[in-house]
Design an enzyme around this catalytic site. Sequence first.
Site, PDB file in Angstrom:
ATOM      1  N   SER A  47      93.730  40.856  58.781  1.00 51.81           N
ATOM      2  CA  SER A  47      93.433  39.578  58.135  1.00 51.81           C
ATOM      3  C   SER A  47      92.062  39.687  57.487  1.00 51.81           C
ATOM      4  CB  SER A  47      93.451  38.441  59.157  1.00 51.81           C
ATOM      5  OG  SER A  47      93.330  37.202  58.484  1.00 51.81           O
ATOM      6  N   GLU A  48      91.968  39.227  56.233  1.00 51.48           N
ATOM      7  CA  GLU A  48      90.754  39.435  55.444  1.00 51.48           C
ATOM      8  C   GLU A  48      89.501  38.883  56.117  1.00 51.48           C
ATOM      9  OE1 GLU A  48      91.886  37.447  51.840  1.00 51.48           O
ATOM     10  OE2 GLU A  48      91.123  35.500  52.491  1.00 51.48           O
ATOM     11  N   ASN A  49      89.686  37.866  56.974  1.00 49.57           N
ATOM     12  CA  ASN A  49      88.537  37.263  57.626  1.00 49.57           C
ATOM     13  C   ASN A  49      88.081  38.015  58.863  1.00 49.57           C
ATOM     14  OD1 ASN A  49      91.083  36.280  58.495  1.00 49.57           O
ATOM     15  ND2 ASN A  49      90.113  34.645  59.645  1.00 49.57           N
ATOM     16  N   SER A  89      85.715  44.302  56.395  1.00 47.50           N
ATOM     17  CA  SER A  89      87.085  43.861  56.157  1.00 47.50           C
ATOM     18  C   SER A  89      87.531  44.182  54.736  1.00 47.50           C
ATOM     19  CB  SER A  89      87.199  42.358  56.418  1.00 47.50           C
ATOM     20  OG  SER A  89      88.549  41.961  56.335  1.00 47.50           O
TER      21      SER A  89
ATOM     22  N   GLN D 120      86.743  37.426  46.629  1.00 45.92           N
ATOM     23  CA  GLN D 120      86.120  37.431  47.951  1.00 45.92           C
ATOM     24  C   GLN D 120      85.467  38.763  48.327  1.00 45.92           C
ATOM     25  OE1 GLN D 120      87.382  35.919  52.432  1.00 45.92           O
ATOM     26  NE2 GLN D 120      88.823  35.782  50.779  1.00 45.92           N
TER      27      GLN D 120
END
Lengths: 212, 212, 245, 245
Positions: A47-49, A89, D120
């Site tokens: 998960s990117e977070n 990440s 991001q």
Amino acid sequence: MYRMDRTAMARRVAKDIPEGAYVNLGIGLPTTVANFLPTGKDTFLHSENGILGMGPAPAEEDIDWELINAGKQPVTLLTGGCFFHHGDSFAMMRGGHIDICVLGAFQVSVTGDLANWHTGAHDAIPAVGGAMDLAIGAKKVFVMMDLLTKTGESKLVSKCTYPLTGLGCVSRVYTDVGVFEVGKDGARVLEMVEGLTLAELSYITGLKLALA
Amino acid sequence: MYRMDRTAMARRVAKDIPEGAYVNLGIGLPTTVANFLPTGKDTFLHSENGILGMGPAPAEEDIDWELINAGKQPVTLLTGGCFFHHGDSFAMMRGGHIDICVLGAFQVSVTGDLANWHTGAHDAIPAVGGAMDLAIGAKKVFVMMDLLTKTGESKLVSKCTYPLTGLGCVSRVYTDVGVFEVGKDGARVLEMVEGLTLAELSYITGLKLALA
Amino acid sequence: MEAQRLESGRQTKKGRGMINKIVGSMREAVSDLHDGASIMISGFGEAGVPAELIDAVVEHGASGLTIISNNAGSGEAGIAALIREGRVRKVICSFPKMAASHHFDARYRSGELELELVPQGNLAVRIQAAGSGLGAVFTPTGYGTLLAEGKETREIEGRHYVLELPIHADFALVKARAADRWGNLVYRKAARNFGPIMAMAARQTIVQASEIVPLGALDPETIVTPGIFVNRIVCTSPALTADAA
Amino acid sequence: MEAQRLESGRQTKKGRGMINKIVGSMREAVSDLHDGASIMISGFGEAGVPAELIDAVVEHGASGLTIISNNAGSGEAGIAALIREGRVRKVICSFPKMAASHHFDARYRSGELELELVPQGNLAVRIQAAGSGLGAVFTPTGYGTLLAEGKETREIEGRHYVLELPIHADFALVKARAADRWGNLVYRKAARNFGPIMAMAARQTIVQASEIVPLGALDPETIVTPGIFVNRIVCTSPALTADAA
């Protein structure tokens, strides 16, 4: 024409994820692929977070709002999973360490261009999140989408009209009526739902399609 | 002429390191500055190989060859110190997080150019280590050296003849006979050992020097 | 949307799969090395050097190697042994000159060994650039020096920078304190050094761990290298492998 | 050389100095904010958002702020409150559109608020570039898209990259699980997110920690943010500060 429902689509994508793969599932429909990964096999969800080894949703009483996925839903951590910061990440994505990423899309071109972040509408508030990083970073990008829009236009196109997320980055497109390979050599049909013919598929997409 | 010995020089440099400073001490003579930092005050010693909060040398029986400084000497870790990888360690330097770094030098120019990694000798095996990163990264670079070579040439020069480590990076030069400020406006004398005059200092360095 | 809900409890929380990156011997760990390979080797001084893996590389016999490491070997073991045996074509490092770097010195002076000397922080950031998929970085280190000669430079916001390219490698040999079967790693003190960033930059990362621990024994908050960056693990105390894996 | 020997035991192993980065209140922690400041704010969704520090920024009254964060606020608290109160001139973020981002939406549509939309991962790497002193990086993300329009591009080894500049900030507001008086930090689960990299990129890093622990209570192997990157710490449970510091 028979169309796969979303569960069937998620199940179909899950079939192409081998044990041991490092996988990122995009927000929305792709997230549900996790529900169909085989139990008893190690698949590593990123998960990117900042999570690797993401597990299923928690029971209501175990919800922890500091343990969420990219869609901000509560998740769990598998034994053997771990946490890291955003720099690491996105190094996992950008650096080509993620084997497969599954994304939704507005459009995919036959050469693998992806449009999934912006409708191009003049008054829309733009938001991109990690879409562009995922698109260009993973070794393979799978797109999961209905083949047609609600108004019947093909989302598999010769050239995207929506703003692009990434160029030539998609490997496969899983739709409700078939699975396509896209790339430098154009689109090829890997699978069709029962009863559908290549001619019909070419007709509804408006594309010159060949079987793989 | 009176000359400070190495202990006096190390003591003098230590006097200019305030409590709370993050400090990197170069290999060799600069390392000994640690011995003169005041006890009972928190000064944070950084070592390029991934240590912050480096403590003094261990007792013989406590030597751990996985706890060494940049000069490969055994050290200890203070309570509150920590370890990190080389990426983070050099981010601390390059990113301007180190307040003061103390280095040795072959030559320093009046504008703050530093030469301390290579004599330029044709047959020498070149080795640079972290010298260039330290030179350009720390907020202040202090050089510690004898003012003259063994053959009597000034190591504080108008222009370095040895290969450079960094351009305009040195703030102060601590020598056996005085302390100099260097930089864009040239060299100025901050301190001289007793009995030395500005005229003498200008004569032995061959530089036009002024008091700060 | 119903279909977009994550199901709860479908997978058990225990990873019950069989992915196991642990191999039984140093020899097996390096079995797919090849002539001409580029190999990153962790370590700073003796701390963090994967000595047993390097021994296995010597035994393997691959030659024409490019070695990327902070130093270029000292004494008779490790990188020095590879150089002595004539296996190394090129060294990319920051500090080849050591008290006992006679094997490097000899091969370098005779012209048999190419040296790319890189400031230590540029070595680190170029390895990081490779691991994180960057095409190049502008770094201030080395600007105006011999080591930036011929390189593109640029002034940005009043400061001068040199353009440096990523350093990729076919293999990374890394020493860790402990590992689990998914390849999660923790290190020990200053032996961490280049390990975590090299593990990210190589196509195949091979780890020698002092200890193998069961999955879940490493705190998820304190894992330094996530298993995604690790391909193979071998334990330096094989007795400890059997217990845990 | 005798003179170059490190003395043993001259400093005691216990850090006996008085450096203490802990302050007593949220108000004090943000007291030196100024109009026009750029402020990084950690958090992804609600996880890791330093809510109490943002409240203190609202109370402080500084305006003309540039906010660097993954999101642009939601509901009535946090960044949304800053925007509602008209304190924000510009937002640099990846995902401003949220279910309840009405304050952002309104100010953005009215043209009162400038938006720099950044993918991001580019947001992350630009923050990292600032923290690690790089002048710029070539990143593949965004190449050929609207978000790279007007930016320098380059083909390197057959791949296309966009040149991206570092994002520095005057302040970073970061949420941590625990801190000691030197500013060493650990985080909790996915609340770590942008905290460690923002702490490195700001001139002043201000941390709200759920707990203050005595020096030495955090394992030196598992500290995520070394104190060098932290300027001020305030505890969200002040009762816990008195015990430990």
